[in-house]
Design an enzyme around this catalytic site. Structure first.
Site, PDB file in Angstrom:
ATOM      1  N   PRO A   2       0.817  -1.203   0.000  1.00 32.01           N
ATOM      2  CA  PRO A   2       0.000   0.000   0.000  1.00 32.01           C
ATOM      3  C   PRO A   2       0.852   1.254   0.000  1.00 32.01           C
ATOM      4  O   PRO A   2       1.854   1.327   0.707  1.00 32.01           O
ATOM      5  CB  PRO A   2      -0.782  -0.099   1.301  1.00 32.01           C
ATOM      6  CG  PRO A   2      -0.378  -1.375   1.931  1.00 32.01           C
ATOM      7  CD  PRO A   2       0.869  -1.831   1.296  1.00 32.01           C
ATOM      8  N   GLU A   3       0.446   2.186  -0.795  1.00 31.42           N
ATOM      9  CA  GLU A   3       1.097   3.489  -0.835  1.00 31.42           C
ATOM     10  C   GLU A   3       0.098   4.504  -0.299  1.00 31.42           C
ATOM     11  O   GLU A   3      -0.957   4.115   0.196  1.00 31.42           O
ATOM     12  CB  GLU A   3       1.540   3.805  -2.274  1.00 31.42           C
ATOM     13  CG  GLU A   3       2.416   2.701  -2.858  1.00 31.42           C
ATOM     14  CD  GLU A   3       2.852   2.944  -4.291  1.00 31.42           C
ATOM     15  OE1 GLU A   3       3.110   4.104  -4.649  1.00 31.42           O
ATOM     16  OE2 GLU A   3       2.926   1.971  -5.058  1.00 31.42           O
ATOM     17  N   LYS A  61       2.819   6.867   4.403  1.00 31.98           N
ATOM     18  CA  LYS A  61       2.240   5.529   4.513  1.00 31.98           C
ATOM     19  C   LYS A  61       2.083   5.101   5.969  1.00 31.98           C
ATOM     20  O   LYS A  61       1.710   3.958   6.235  1.00 31.98           O
ATOM     21  CB  LYS A  61       3.121   4.519   3.771  1.00 31.98           C
ATOM     22  CG  LYS A  61       3.415   4.904   2.322  1.00 31.98           C
ATOM     23  CD  LYS A  61       4.439   3.980   1.681  1.00 31.98           C
ATOM     24  CE  LYS A  61       5.037   4.625   0.430  1.00 31.98           C
ATOM     25  NZ  LYS A  61       6.141   3.837  -0.127  1.00 31.98           N
ATOM     26  N   ARG A 296      13.754  -4.766  -7.582  1.00 25.89           N
ATOM     27  CA  ARG A 296      12.327  -4.784  -7.889  1.00 25.89           C
ATOM     28  C   ARG A 296      12.161  -4.446  -9.348  1.00 25.89           C
ATOM     29  O   ARG A 296      13.057  -4.711 -10.131  1.00 25.89           O
ATOM     30  CB  ARG A 296      11.549  -3.860  -6.952  1.00 25.89           C
ATOM     31  CG  ARG A 296      12.144  -2.499  -6.803  1.00 25.89           C
ATOM     32  CD  ARG A 296      11.882  -1.862  -5.443  1.00 25.89           C
ATOM     33  NE  ARG A 296      10.508  -2.017  -4.994  1.00 25.89           N
ATOM     34  CZ  ARG A 296       9.901  -1.183  -4.174  1.00 25.89           C
ATOM     35  NH1 ARG A 296      10.542  -0.122  -3.748  1.00 25.89           N
ATOM     36  NH2 ARG A 296       8.679  -1.390  -3.781  1.00 25.89           N
TER      37      ARG A 296
END
Length: 309
Positions: A2-3, A61, A296
DNA sequence: ATGGACACCTGTGGGC
DNA sequence: TGCCCACAGGTGTCCA
């Protein structure tokens, strides 16, 4: 996972139910979710049971719920971070169990209804902790709480473990000139800078790729080499994308992100780069590429987003 | 200061 | 069906 938009959706969902609610019980199903709580499981439970929740605040966040605890003069908050796979669900007592639930907080809402706050986390990179609130360094509100808590002692405070996080682009007190000045001093690639929560907060891998696509910048373009006008354009894109994603309830691809009712967000249909590998760029038609980057992935249009200089 | 590797973890989906 | 590998919305630390 989640951002900022996903965390804000969670914050907005928790606030109506939990503001002025009282904690009646705590179940810790997996102590690893309390790794950022230094006192251990029993201390976590004892502090929380009987506490009154005063509001729900977010910066970047990080989420926190200031609490009133009898028998202490300390100013405390329940701090939550969702990590890559955390969810916070509100369920009726006795509702069927949710897989991978790590912690359950039982509460009685201000209106007398009972509710279960369930912390679900597949990978256990997220956490719950009780932490001390400290004054913000600039004397301004610690984070966003949609007006709840105005004038209360905790408004201008932030948990110690989130104090190093700078303001996010949707914060009323976001200091854009200061962020642009930081860009000018960094030779790192712009994506690395966008993801640095001490430069500006709230952005993660999805929204970084989206903002860079929008501004036609390559992820490895040194931040300092970007003109002020282009950097301003990038920040405008960041704000625009984050705000639109909040309005859509965040981005959901799978079971990993849900709002407090277990429902998906709808921003995924608006994505232009992230996860679009092989699909034509919506601007020029060239296929979007995924490149390995920092352990990533980075998604970009190799034609629109050329590294310059 | 900066970039890279890696640690923390579990689950899913693709290829064979 | 099973096995192995790659991959996943984050953060923090350690090392050249």
């Amino acid at each position: 996972m989640p951002e900022l938009p996903e965390v804000e959706t969670v914050r907005a969902g928790l606030a109506p139910a939990l503001t002025n609610a009282k904690v009646t019980g705590v179940d810790v199903l997996d102590a690893r979710s309390l790794k950022r709580h230094p006192g251990g499981v029993e201390d976590f439970k004892q502090t929380l049971i009987g506490a009154k929740i005063l509001g729900v605040v977010r910066r970047g966040k990080f989420l926190w719920l200031p609490i009133e605890v009898k028998g202490t003069t300390q100013k405390l908050a329940l701090v939550g971070h969702l990590g890559m796979s955390g969810q916070m669900l509100l369920r009726s007592p006795g509702a069927s169990e949710d897989k991978l639930t790590r912690v359950v907080i039982h509460a009685k809402c201000a209106d007398g209804e009972k509710v279960e706050f369930r912390f679900i986390d597949q990978r256990i990179f997220g956490s719950l902790a009780i932490d001390e609130l400290i004054e913000t360094s600039d004397g301004k509100p610690g984070g966003f709480s949609a007006g709840v808590g105005l004038g209360q002692y905790w408004q201008n405070m932030i948990p110690r473990q989130a104090a190093h996080i700078t303001r996010d682009p949707l914060d009323e007190d976001f200091d854009e000139p200061a962020v642009l000045a930081k860009f000018k001093k960094k030779n790192s690639g712009i994506k690395r800078v966008l993801l640095d929560q001490q430069t500006l907060s709230g952005i993660g891998n999805i929204y970084a790729d989206e903002a860079l696509w929008q501004a036609k910048l390559h992820y490895d373009q040194p931040a300092a080499s970007i003109s002020k006008a282009k950097a301003s354009e990038l920040l405008a894109a960041v704000k625009d994308i984050l705000a639109k994603a909040v309005a859509q309830g965040g981005t959901s691809f799978d079971e990993q992100y849900k709002n407090v009712n277990g429902e998906s967000g709808y921003f995924a249909v608006s994505l232009n780069a992230y996860g679009m590998t092989g699909l034509p760029c919506k601007r020029c038609g060239h296929p979007i590429k995924r490149e390995n980057w920092m352990n990533r992935g980075s998604h970009l249009c190799p034609k629109c987003q050329r590294r310059r200089g």
